[in-house]
Design a protein around this motif. Structure first.
Motif, PDB file in Angstrom:
ATOM      1  N   ILE A 101      15.263  19.179  10.790  1.00 28.70           N
ATOM      2  CA  ILE A 101      16.896  18.218  11.333  1.00 28.70           C
ATOM      3  C   ILE A 101      17.943  19.173  12.087  1.00 28.70           C
ATOM      4  N   VAL A 102      17.926  19.833  13.584  1.00 25.67           N
ATOM      5  CA  VAL A 102      19.140  20.495  13.567  1.00 25.67           C
ATOM      6  C   VAL A 102      20.217  19.774  13.518  1.00 25.67           C
ATOM      7  N   VAL A 103      21.184  19.925  13.113  1.00 26.46           N
ATOM      8  CA  VAL A 103      22.355  19.604  12.855  1.00 26.46           C
ATOM      9  C   VAL A 103      23.861  20.497  13.426  1.00 26.46           C
ATOM     10  N   LYS A 111      23.169  25.009  26.245  1.00 21.56           N
ATOM     11  CA  LYS A 111      22.732  25.651  26.323  1.00 21.56           C
ATOM     12  C   LYS A 111      22.314  26.161  25.037  1.00 21.56           C
ATOM     13  N   THR A 112      23.084  25.922  23.936  1.00 22.23           N
ATOM     14  CA  THR A 112      22.767  26.589  22.594  1.00 22.23           C
ATOM     15  C   THR A 112      21.683  25.833  22.268  1.00 22.23           C
ATOM     16  N   ILE A 113      21.858  24.099  21.792  1.00 23.54           N
ATOM     17  CA  ILE A 113      21.014  23.148  21.758  1.00 23.54           C
ATOM     18  C   ILE A 113      19.488  24.114  22.361  1.00 23.54           C
ATOM     19  N   THR A 114      19.899  23.691  23.790  1.00 19.16           N
ATOM     20  CA  THR A 114      17.983  24.696  24.265  1.00 19.16           C
ATOM     21  C   THR A 114      17.944  25.502  23.812  1.00 19.16           C
ATOM     22  N   ASP A 115      18.517  26.611  23.640  1.00 18.15           N
ATOM     23  CA  ASP A 115      18.339  27.962  23.210  1.00 18.15           C
ATOM     24  C   ASP A 115      17.736  27.997  21.515  1.00 18.15           C
ATOM     25  N   LEU A 116      18.458  27.246  20.178  1.00 18.44           N
ATOM     26  CA  LEU A 116      18.002  27.115  19.302  1.00 18.44           C
ATOM     27  C   LEU A 116      17.241  26.624  18.984  1.00 18.44           C
ATOM     28  N   TYR A 117      16.501  25.360  19.860  1.00 16.46           N
ATOM     29  CA  TYR A 117      15.397  24.695  19.330  1.00 16.46           C
ATOM     30  C   TYR A 117      13.641  25.275  20.033  1.00 16.46           C
ATOM     31  N   ALA A 118      14.037  26.551  21.390  1.00 19.64           N
ATOM     32  CA  ALA A 118      13.190  27.399  21.196  1.00 19.64           C
ATOM     33  C   ALA A 118      12.870  28.353  20.605  1.00 19.64           C
ATOM     34  N   LEU A 119      13.931  29.058  19.795  1.00 19.83           N
ATOM     35  CA  LEU A 119      14.390  29.899  18.737  1.00 19.83           C
ATOM     36  C   LEU A 119      13.302  28.954  17.684  1.00 19.83           C
ATOM     37  N   LEU A 120      13.747  27.960  16.654  1.00 18.25           N
ATOM     38  CA  LEU A 120      13.044  27.339  15.622  1.00 18.25           C
ATOM     39  C   LEU A 120      11.446  27.394  16.068  1.00 18.25           C
ATOM     40  N   LEU A 121      10.811  26.737  17.482  1.00 20.55           N
ATOM     41  CA  LEU A 121       9.796  26.767  17.608  1.00 20.55           C
ATOM     42  C   LEU A 121       9.224  28.438  17.442  1.00 20.55           C
ATOM     43  N   ASP A 122       9.962  28.805  18.237  1.00 19.70           N
ATOM     44  CA  ASP A 122       8.617  30.074  18.613  1.00 19.70           C
ATOM     45  C   ASP A 122       8.717  30.756  16.782  1.00 19.70           C
ATOM     46  N   ASP A 127       7.938  20.924  14.042  1.00 23.38           N
ATOM     47  CA  ASP A 127       8.483  20.025  14.673  1.00 23.38           C
ATOM     48  C   ASP A 127       9.864  19.898  14.503  1.00 23.38           C
ATOM     49  N   VAL A 128      10.764  19.913  15.188  1.00 16.65           N
ATOM     50  CA  VAL A 128      12.133  19.933  15.508  1.00 16.65           C
ATOM     51  C   VAL A 128      12.996  18.659  16.455  1.00 16.65           C
ATOM     52  N   LYS A 129      13.999  18.141  15.583  1.00 13.30           N
ATOM     53  CA  LYS A 129      14.576  16.504  15.775  1.00 13.30           C
ATOM     54  C   LYS A 129      15.997  17.197  15.817  1.00 13.30           C
ATOM     55  N   ILE A 130      16.824  16.759  16.842  1.00 15.10           N
ATOM     56  CA  ILE A 130      18.039  17.064  17.320  1.00 15.10           C
ATOM     57  C   ILE A 130      19.258  15.545  16.765  1.00 15.10           C
ATOM     58  N   CYS A 131      20.103  16.294  16.113  1.00 13.13           N
ATOM     59  CA  CYS A 131      21.465  15.642  15.894  1.00 13.13           C
ATOM     60  C   CYS A 131      22.521  16.621  16.530  1.00 13.13           C
ATOM     61  N   THR A 132      23.487  15.405  16.874  1.00 13.00           N
ATOM     62  CA  THR A 132      24.212  16.227  17.017  1.00 13.00           C
ATOM     63  C   THR A 132      25.600  15.325  16.871  1.00 13.00           C
ATOM     64  N   MET A 133      26.606  15.382  16.281  1.00 16.59           N
ATOM     65  CA  MET A 133      27.777  14.726  16.457  1.00 16.59           C
ATOM     66  C   MET A 133      28.760  13.687  17.814  1.00 16.59           C
ATOM     67  N   LEU A 134      28.906  14.887  18.124  1.00 11.80           N
ATOM     68  CA  LEU A 134      29.227  14.882  19.767  1.00 11.80           C
ATOM     69  C   LEU A 134      28.204  15.351  20.250  1.00 11.80           C
ATOM     70  N   LEU A 135      28.330  14.521  21.848  1.00 14.01           N
ATOM     71  CA  LEU A 135      27.768  15.023  23.344  1.00 14.01           C
ATOM     72  C   LEU A 135      28.602  14.845  24.414  1.00 14.01           C
ATOM     73  N   LYS A 145      15.568  16.146  24.829  1.00 15.93           N
ATOM     74  CA  LYS A 145      15.839  15.106  24.276  1.00 15.93           C
ATOM     75  C   LYS A 145      16.541  15.417  22.896  1.00 15.93           C
ATOM     76  N   LEU A 146      17.883  14.633  22.918  1.00 16.16           N
ATOM     77  CA  LEU A 146      18.835  14.517  21.850  1.00 16.16           C
ATOM     78  C   LEU A 146      18.408  13.357  21.080  1.00 16.16           C
ATOM     79  N   ASP A 147      17.993  13.569  19.972  1.00 17.20           N
ATOM     80  CA  ASP A 147      17.304  12.516  19.145  1.00 17.20           C
ATOM     81  C   ASP A 147      18.081  11.171  18.671  1.00 17.20           C
TER      82      ASP A 147
END
Ligand code: 5GP
Ligand code: MG
Length: 374
Positions: A101-103, A111-122, A127-135, A145-147
């Motif tokens: 669960i990425v926070v 850009k940052t979150i999609t890069d990180l998402y790909a890097l973590l799967l790599d 499985d990678v879920k995304i949680c962000t305080m602000l959007l 998808k921002l979960d």
């Protein structure tokens, strides 16, 4: 909550801590709901530095077994085969086969979150879920998808609750937004170009306005334009010129004031052929002062009298004006120039804005010298 000052900017209160807390309660509840029956132990991954406060608040609300880890993303460097230009730094535990669960603090373009998402799967995450305080939904254009999103905000720059402006402001528990009043544009600049006939004023002025985004103000051009457009000032000027009279200072100054007010979006103005007398120089100061502005620099192109002499004679020959090739006529023009401009130079020297440049080099040499002064 007060306005805060960080470096060169001011920030005003935007989201009070109490509202953040409620939003974090809600998002934690949704995560708890989704992971209630999860069989396995997810890793809550804090993306440093911005998410440090948010992750802390979120973690203490999660009520299922979870581990904690943190990570940083390097800033842009060489491109990897994946097309991603960044690297994961300092990942504090193995993520192979794990649910993450990425926070994140804030998602802007994504850009940052999609890069990180790909890097973590790599790196082997299951499985990678995304949680962000602000959007900032107005700018987020990615398909990822921002979960979990705690709160959406408008597209403005914010600080506080972990978010920084040049590393400052992370410690505030409320969120602040950049004060629009401090986003004002740089003050307008006003330059004068001076020089005897043949010094290359027109050539240099054209290059300077282009390089620095200035408006070229030549009183001759202004007069011709006002007359062509038949404005009130233009009609007045034409009336005088037709009678063989000089256009009085008030008319010229009126045109200059109108020109300043008609161009509110330029970076500044370059005056060419004005002021011609110290009285006009004083009036120019008043016109500018009325608008909270001033003369920033007087650029004077200096060339020796012999060179002025040669250039005037050469020009007169080319233009076939026999009278103007007479030495006494030329000398008279040079004397008049000195008599009129020297007091203006003294006026601006007194103010500390007078700058003289050797005008004898090539066009480019002189231009570089002028640029250095600007
Ligand atoms: P993105 O890659 O989504 O365009 O940008 C995300 C990153 O930019 C965030 O992790 C954060 O570091 C920074 N960022 C984006 N918007 C803001 C903002 O309004 N304030 C601050 N302090 N940082 C921001
Ligand atoms: Mg960040």
């Amino acid at each position: 909550m007060e306005r805060i000052h960080l470096k060169d900017k001011y920030f005003v209160p935007y989201i009070p801590y109490e509202r953040l807390e409620k939003a974090i309660d809600d998002v934690a509840e949704r995560i708890n709901h989704d992971f209630k029956n999860f069989d396995g132990i997810p890793i809550v991954l804090c993306v440093l530095n911005g998410s440090i406060l948010f992750t802390g608040e979120l973690m203490k609300r999660l009520n299922f077994p979870c581990e904690f880890s943190s990570v940083r993303l390097s800033s842009y460097e060489g491109t990897l085969s994946t097309g991603i230009t960044r690297k994961v730094l300092g990942l504090t535990s193995s993520i192979k086969g794990r649910t993450i669960i990425v926070v994140e603090d804030i998602v802007d373009t994504g850009k940052t979150i999609t890069d990180l998402y790909a890097l973590l799967l790599d790196a082997g995450a299951e499985d990678v879920k995304i949680c962000t305080m602000l959007l900032k939904p107005e700018v987020y254009k990615k398909d990822l998808k921002l979960d979990y999103v705690a709160m959406e905000i408008e597209n403005r720059f914010i600080v506080g609750f972990g978010l920084d402006y040049d590393q400052l402001g992370r410690n505030y528990k409320d969120i602040y937004i950049l004060d629009k009043r401090t986003e004002e544009k740089a003050p307008m600049k006003h330059y004068l170009i001076f020089g005897p006939p043949g010094a290359g004023k027109g050539t240099q002025a054209a290059k300077l306005v282009e390089r620095f985004g200035l408006r070229h103000v030549s009183t001759g051009d202004l007069l011709r334009r006002q007359i062509a457009e038949g404005t009130e000032l233009g009609l007045k000027a034409k009336h005088l010129i037709d009678q063989g009279l000089l256009v009085p200072d008030e008319v010229v100054e009126g045109m200059i004031a109108a020109e300043l007010d008609a161009n509110p979006d330029v970076k500044g103005f370059l005056f060419d052929g004005f002021p011609r007398t110290t009285a006009q120089a004083e009036h120019l100061d008043t016109i500018l002062a009325d608008r909270g502005r001033k003369v920033d620099a007087v650029l004077s192109l200096a060339i020796p009298d012999e060179m002025v002499f040669e250039r005037i004679r050469h020009r007169a020959q080319i233009e076939n004006r026999a009278d103007d090739t007479k030495p006494e006529v030329i000398q008279n023009r040079i004397d008049t120039y000195h008599a009129k401009t020297e007091p203006i130079a003294a006026f601006y020297k007194d103010k500390g804005v007078y700058q003289e440049v050797d005008g004898t080099g090539t066009i480019d040499e002189v231009f570089e010298k002028l640029c250095a002064l600007m």
